[in-house]
Design a protein around this motif. Structure first.
Motif, PDB file in Angstrom:
ATOM      1  N   ARG A 307      12.862  -2.485 -10.943  1.00 33.19           N
ATOM      2  CA  ARG A 307      12.649  -1.495  -9.945  1.00 33.19           C
ATOM      3  C   ARG A 307      13.579  -1.877  -8.633  1.00 33.19           C
ATOM      4  N   VAL A 308      13.890  -0.700  -8.107  1.00 32.38           N
ATOM      5  CA  VAL A 308      14.740  -0.967  -6.765  1.00 32.38           C
ATOM      6  C   VAL A 308      14.275  -0.101  -5.750  1.00 32.38           C
ATOM      7  N   MET A 309      13.482  -0.607  -4.524  1.00 34.25           N
ATOM      8  CA  MET A 309      12.775   0.333  -3.586  1.00 34.25           C
ATOM      9  C   MET A 309      13.700   0.499  -2.441  1.00 34.25           C
ATOM     10  N   VAL A 310      14.045   1.887  -2.581  1.00 35.78           N
ATOM     11  CA  VAL A 310      14.926   2.509  -1.343  1.00 35.78           C
ATOM     12  C   VAL A 310      14.242   3.000  -0.190  1.00 35.78           C
ATOM     13  N   TYR A 311      14.835   3.056   0.719  1.00 31.45           N
ATOM     14  CA  TYR A 311      14.284   3.514   2.041  1.00 31.45           C
ATOM     15  C   TYR A 311      14.478   5.090   1.885  1.00 31.45           C
ATOM     16  N   GLN A 312      13.340   5.881   3.000  1.00 32.05           N
ATOM     17  CA  GLN A 312      13.703   7.026   3.100  1.00 32.05           C
ATOM     18  C   GLN A 312      15.006   7.386   3.745  1.00 32.05           C
ATOM     19  N   PRO A 313      15.567   8.617   3.200  1.00 30.88           N
ATOM     20  CA  PRO A 313      16.578   8.883   3.756  1.00 30.88           C
ATOM     21  C   PRO A 313      16.650   9.375   5.250  1.00 30.88           C
ATOM     22  N   THR A 314      15.580   9.636   5.535  1.00 27.97           N
ATOM     23  CA  THR A 314      15.491  10.150   7.317  1.00 27.97           C
ATOM     24  C   THR A 314      15.055   9.020   8.070  1.00 27.97           C
ATOM     25  N   GLU A 315      14.742   7.737   7.407  1.00 24.60           N
ATOM     26  CA  GLU A 315      14.379   6.632   7.992  1.00 24.60           C
ATOM     27  C   GLU A 315      15.231   6.306   9.331  1.00 24.60           C
ATOM     28  N   LYS A 316      14.509   6.320  10.387  1.00 24.66           N
ATOM     29  CA  LYS A 316      14.939   5.973  11.929  1.00 24.66           C
ATOM     30  C   LYS A 316      14.959   4.552  12.086  1.00 24.66           C
ATOM     31  N   ALA A 317      13.862   3.501  11.599  1.00 20.47           N
ATOM     32  CA  ALA A 317      13.889   2.331  12.004  1.00 20.47           C
ATOM     33  C   ALA A 317      14.977   1.443  11.393  1.00 20.47           C
ATOM     34  N   VAL A 318      15.323   0.276  12.068  1.00 21.56           N
ATOM     35  CA  VAL A 318      16.213  -0.565  11.920  1.00 21.56           C
ATOM     36  C   VAL A 318      15.338  -1.418  10.669  1.00 21.56           C
ATOM     37  N   LEU A 319      15.967  -1.208   9.314  1.00 22.69           N
ATOM     38  CA  LEU A 319      15.315  -2.016   8.301  1.00 22.69           C
ATOM     39  C   LEU A 319      16.366  -3.258   7.917  1.00 22.69           C
ATOM     40  N   SER A 320      17.048  -2.994   6.650  1.00 27.87           N
ATOM     41  CA  SER A 320      18.001  -3.958   6.181  1.00 27.87           C
ATOM     42  C   SER A 320      19.204  -3.215   5.515  1.00 27.87           C
ATOM     43  N   ASP A 321      20.318  -3.842   5.276  1.00 29.06           N
ATOM     44  CA  ASP A 321      21.294  -3.328   4.572  1.00 29.06           C
ATOM     45  C   ASP A 321      21.106  -3.876   2.838  1.00 29.06           C
ATOM     46  N   HIS A 322      20.154  -4.186   2.381  1.00 33.12           N
ATOM     47  CA  HIS A 322      19.493  -4.372   1.134  1.00 33.12           C
ATOM     48  C   HIS A 322      18.418  -3.933   0.835  1.00 33.12           C
ATOM     49  N   CYS A 323      18.163  -3.576  -0.264  1.00 32.36           N
ATOM     50  CA  CYS A 323      16.891  -2.877  -0.770  1.00 32.36           C
ATOM     51  C   CYS A 323      16.293  -4.089  -1.520  1.00 32.36           C
ATOM     52  N   PRO A 324      14.905  -4.056  -1.777  1.00 29.68           N
ATOM     53  CA  PRO A 324      14.200  -5.018  -2.660  1.00 29.68           C
ATOM     54  C   PRO A 324      14.273  -4.825  -3.916  1.00 29.68           C
ATOM     55  N   VAL A 325      14.525  -5.825  -4.900  1.00 26.30           N
ATOM     56  CA  VAL A 325      14.761  -5.647  -6.229  1.00 26.30           C
ATOM     57  C   VAL A 325      13.664  -6.453  -6.835  1.00 26.30           C
ATOM     58  N   SER A 326      12.924  -5.807  -7.800  1.00 33.14           N
ATOM     59  CA  SER A 326      11.668  -6.545  -8.333  1.00 33.14           C
ATOM     60  C   SER A 326      11.951  -6.333  -9.951  1.00 33.14           C
ATOM     61  N   VAL A 327      10.886  -7.296 -10.691  1.00 36.01           N
ATOM     62  CA  VAL A 327      10.871  -7.186 -12.093  1.00 36.01           C
ATOM     63  C   VAL A 327       9.230  -7.660 -12.141  1.00 36.01           C
ATOM     64  N   LEU A 328       8.741  -7.102 -13.450  1.00 37.34           N
ATOM     65  CA  LEU A 328       7.518  -7.755 -13.697  1.00 37.34           C
ATOM     66  C   LEU A 328       7.576  -8.662 -14.832  1.00 37.34           C
ATOM     67  N   VAL A 329       6.704  -9.866 -14.810  1.00 28.30           N
ATOM     68  CA  VAL A 329       6.637 -10.816 -15.681  1.00 28.30           C
ATOM     69  C   VAL A 329       5.162 -11.066 -16.405  1.00 28.30           C
ATOM     70  N   ASN A 330       4.867 -11.184 -17.520  1.00 30.42           N
ATOM     71  CA  ASN A 330       3.995 -11.429 -18.301  1.00 30.42           C
ATOM     72  C   ASN A 330       3.591 -12.938 -18.230  1.00 30.42           C
ATOM     73  N   MET A 331       3.125 -13.677 -17.398  1.00 29.07           N
ATOM     74  CA  MET A 331       2.984 -15.035 -17.545  1.00 29.07           C
ATOM     75  C   MET A 331       1.876 -15.465 -18.143  1.00 29.07           C
ATOM     76  N   PRO A 332       1.564 -16.089 -19.065  1.00 25.73           N
ATOM     77  CA  PRO A 332       0.314 -16.459 -19.801  1.00 25.73           C
ATOM     78  C   PRO A 332      -0.251 -17.459 -19.055  1.00 25.73           C
ATOM     79  N   GLU A 333      -1.499 -17.740 -19.364  1.00 22.35           N
ATOM     80  CA  GLU A 333      -2.510 -18.695 -18.464  1.00 22.35           C
ATOM     81  C   GLU A 333      -2.953 -19.535 -19.586  1.00 22.35           C
ATOM     82  N   TYR A 334      -2.680 -19.626 -20.901  1.00 25.93           N
ATOM     83  CA  TYR A 334      -2.920 -20.677 -21.630  1.00 25.93           C
ATOM     84  C   TYR A 334      -2.573 -22.351 -21.030  1.00 25.93           C
TER      85      TYR A 334
END
Length: 334
Positions: A307-334
């Motif tokens: 996933r890449v979370m992007v910012y609203q096109p109309t966003e006025k706030a000063v955020l970041s020049d990078h977007c968060p990148v994520s992935v899910l991991v199935n970490m076992p508990e054994y």
């Protein structure tokens, strides 16, 4: 805007990529994209309206239902998130972003929408300023001990058991040989039941985005040294039979066939979560923020979960020049 990225010509690049005869790591997330449906267009993004006032998240097409309670790993370069109460802030360049209370509130809203269990972050000055984005009611903050303005760190969801290991200072190189101080890696161990995941959060030298490792300019010699240090860290994890993840701003447009990435997979297969995909950040760009899984964790990546979370096109706030990148991991508990 990701200043280090370039527009990604999706169709042209995909045709070239398909024609190449390539040696791939043993397992890559890209091998599974869209395999569930023969009609699913590879590298197509869906625009999904999220909570928090219409925050947009771009999602790879053909996403199946998530498995029960996976961990969401994310990396997010916060772009000069300074603490004005710190004496070091006076040494910052004059042209960097300056945030208001409203900007911090907006960043915290996006962090809430991201809803990750582990966020490796970069370019943050102090734990106190990180806590304005990743609230103490939800996250515990870990950061390196570097005496620099741009430190690496992580926000770990409360309830998860994490221990901090000594900083991976080899990434900072020899200060006498660098134009300015570089950053150490944050080294953590995440525990879930009897299973552990070693985490390394990095922010590597900028400038050698797609140049050859033999090039003497564009900061490439320094990046070569940092990748040599990463290779040693990976080898140590392999010797200890540890599952591990490396995530952060690599300042490198890596693919499974990039010579820099190939130095890491020389001794062991790794999963490059961003392989074969283009980032929708800033209207389409190459990934320079990556998540790499190794050891047993190379088999834990949930299919189609990049996933890449992007910012609203109309966003006025000063955020970041990078977007968060994520992935899910199935970490076992054994």
């Amino acid at each position: 805007m990701n200043r280090h990225a370039q527009p990604f010509p999706l169709q042209t690049a995909l045709q070239i990529w398909k024609r190449q005869k390539q040696k791939k790591p043993k397992t890559t997330l890209a091998e599974h994209i869209c395999s569930a449906s023969p009609t699913c267009p590879r590298l197509t993004f869906l625009r999904i309206a999220g909570a928090c006032g219409g925050v947009l998240a771009l999602t790879l097409a053909c996403t199946p239902q998530a498995t029960a309670q996976p961990l969401k790993l994310a990396t997010w370069n916060m772009e000069w998130l300074l603490d004005t109460a710190s004496p070091l802030s006076a040494t910052a360049p004059a042209d960097i972003p300056h945030r208001t209370n409203q900007d911090f509130a907006a960043l915290a809203t996006y962090a809430q929408h991201l809803n990750a269990d582990v966020i490796g972050f970069q370019e943050v000055a102090t734990p106190a300023i990180a806590a304005r984005v990743f609230t103490p009611t939800n996250y515990q903050i870990f950061m390196t001990q570097d005496s620099v303005l741009q430190r690496t760190g992580a926000a770990i969801r409360l309830g998860l058991n994490a221990t901090q290991n000594p900083d991976f200072t080899a990434l900072a190189l020899n200060p006498a040989l660098t134009p300015h101080p570089l950053r150490s890696g944050l080294d953590l161990t995440l525990h879930k039941g009897k299973t552990s995941l070693r985490l390394l959060v990095v922010h590597l030298k900028t400038g050698c985005w797609d140049n050859a490792p033999t090039e003497k300019g564009h900061s490439c010699p320094l990046l070569v040294q940092q990748f040599a240090a990463l290779r040693a860290w990976v080898a140590a994890r392999q010797s200890a039979h540890e599952a591990f993840a490396i995530m952060g701003d690599f300042n490198r447009r890596m693919t499974p066939h990039d010579p820099f990435f190939q130095t890491l997979v020389h001794d062991t297969p790794l999963t490059l979560a961003t392989a074969g995909a283009a980032s929708p950040c800033a209207g389409g760009s190459y990934f320079i923020d990556h998540i790499i899984l190794g050891g047993a964790a190379s088999e834990w990546a949930a299919q189609y979960s990049l996933r890449v979370m992007v910012y609203q096109p109309t966003e006025k706030a000063v955020l970041s020049d990078h977007c968060p990148v994520s992935v899910l991991v199935n970490m076992p508990e054994y």
